[in-house]
Design a protein around this motif. Structure first.
Motif, PDB file in Angstrom:
ATOM      1  N   GLU A 195       0.833  -1.215   0.000  1.00  0.00           N
ATOM      2  CA  GLU A 195       0.000   0.000   0.000  1.00  0.00           C
ATOM      3  C   GLU A 195       0.859   1.254   0.000  1.00  0.00           C
ATOM      4  O   GLU A 195       0.502   2.258  -0.621  1.00  0.00           O
ATOM      5  CB  GLU A 195      -0.933  -0.014   1.209  1.00  0.00           C
ATOM      6  N   GLU A 198       2.049   1.709  -3.557  1.00  0.00           N
ATOM      7  CA  GLU A 198       0.947   2.216  -4.379  1.00  0.00           C
ATOM      8  C   GLU A 198       0.704   3.700  -4.099  1.00  0.00           C
ATOM      9  O   GLU A 198       0.565   4.503  -5.037  1.00  0.00           O
ATOM     10  CB  GLU A 198      -0.326   1.417  -4.081  1.00  0.00           C
ATOM     11  N   ARG A 199       0.660   4.048  -2.836  1.00  0.00           N
ATOM     12  CA  ARG A 199       0.365   5.426  -2.432  1.00  0.00           C
ATOM     13  C   ARG A 199       1.419   6.395  -2.949  1.00  0.00           C
ATOM     14  O   ARG A 199       1.099   7.536  -3.333  1.00  0.00           O
ATOM     15  CB  ARG A 199       0.283   5.490  -0.905  1.00  0.00           C
ATOM     16  N   LYS A 200       2.674   5.951  -2.979  1.00  0.00           N
ATOM     17  CA  LYS A 200       3.767   6.812  -3.422  1.00  0.00           C
ATOM     18  C   LYS A 200       4.020   6.736  -4.924  1.00  0.00           C
ATOM     19  O   LYS A 200       4.911   7.410  -5.448  1.00  0.00           O
ATOM     20  CB  LYS A 200       5.048   6.430  -2.669  1.00  0.00           C
ATOM     21  N   SER A 205      -2.053   0.500  -8.410  1.00  0.00           N
ATOM     22  CA  SER A 205      -2.938  -0.242  -7.501  1.00  0.00           C
ATOM     23  C   SER A 205      -3.791  -1.224  -8.292  1.00  0.00           C
ATOM     24  O   SER A 205      -3.883  -1.141  -9.512  1.00  0.00           O
ATOM     25  CB  SER A 205      -3.841   0.728  -6.752  1.00  0.00           C
TER      26      SER A 205
END
Length: 205
Positions: A195, A198-200, A205
């Motif tokens: 996660e 994905e977030r960075k 995602s």
């Protein structure tokens, strides 16, 4: 000594015609180093293996550089003094840089106890290419697990300069991610890493 100095002074970097960006485009993903650091028994290697499996499932090219595995070959001649530990990390930093240049998501699992050495590796790479992941686990829990029986040997005096006992471990000053493996299951630990990536924007995602 003079001969070695001459060899070092008379080398020139030879540029190729395929760039890091070219390799990343071919791979269809970016590249970076996921640097897992923590005490022996904290779960670094286990976490790296499971994260790699998930990345591979997503068609991301990966490679793991594991502390014990590297000491079977590249760093076979190094011991565990502070000097040798520093050289161990320096070499791995240089190898990691090559893997990133090859366009590969590289996972490293090393105790790497000193902040100075971890910063040295970060300095070898471009901004955002070094992801410091603190695999946080209490000494008590790590020693309770003792998967390789190393703490027991260290307590019995069979191993000297053992990190966490008679050699220091310096927790990261500002890690990019902290995974508390004495609080989370391996499944949830992997999820936390994925996660974050994905977030960075390292992976989709």
């Amino acid at each position: 000594m003079t001969e070695n100095r001459q060899k070092a002074d008379n080398i020139v970097w030879h540029e190729g015609k395929v760039s890091k960006d070219d390799r990343r485009k071919l791979n269809k993903h970016t590249s970076a180093v996921l640097w897992f650091t923590g005490l022996s028994g904290s779960g670094k290697s286990t976490l790296a293996v499971e994260v790699e499996r998930e990345l591979n499932r997503r068609n991301i090219r990966t490679y793991i550089l594991d502390g014990d595995n590297i000491r079977h070959g590249l760093n076979k001649g190094l011991g565990f003094s502070q000097e040798d530990r520093s050289e161990n990390i320096r070499r791995i930093g240089e190898v990691s840089k090559l893997f990133v240049d090859a366009g590969i998501m590289t996972l490293t699992a090393f105790i790497s106890p000193y902040q100075k050495e971890r910063n040295l590796v970060r300095g070898l790479l471009e901004k955002q290419e070094f992801i410091e992941i603190y695999v946080k686990c209490s000494l008590e829990e790590a020693e309770k697990r003792d998967p390789k029986g190393l703490y027991k040997k260290a307590r019995n005096g069979e191993i000297k300069n053992f990190t966490g006992l008679d050699a220091p471990y310096e927790p990261p000053d500002h890690p990019d991610l902290i995974v508390e493996t004495d609080q989370l299951s391996i499944k949830d630990s992997v999820k936390q890493v994925i996660e974050f990536l994905e977030r960075k924007g390292y992976i989709s995602s």
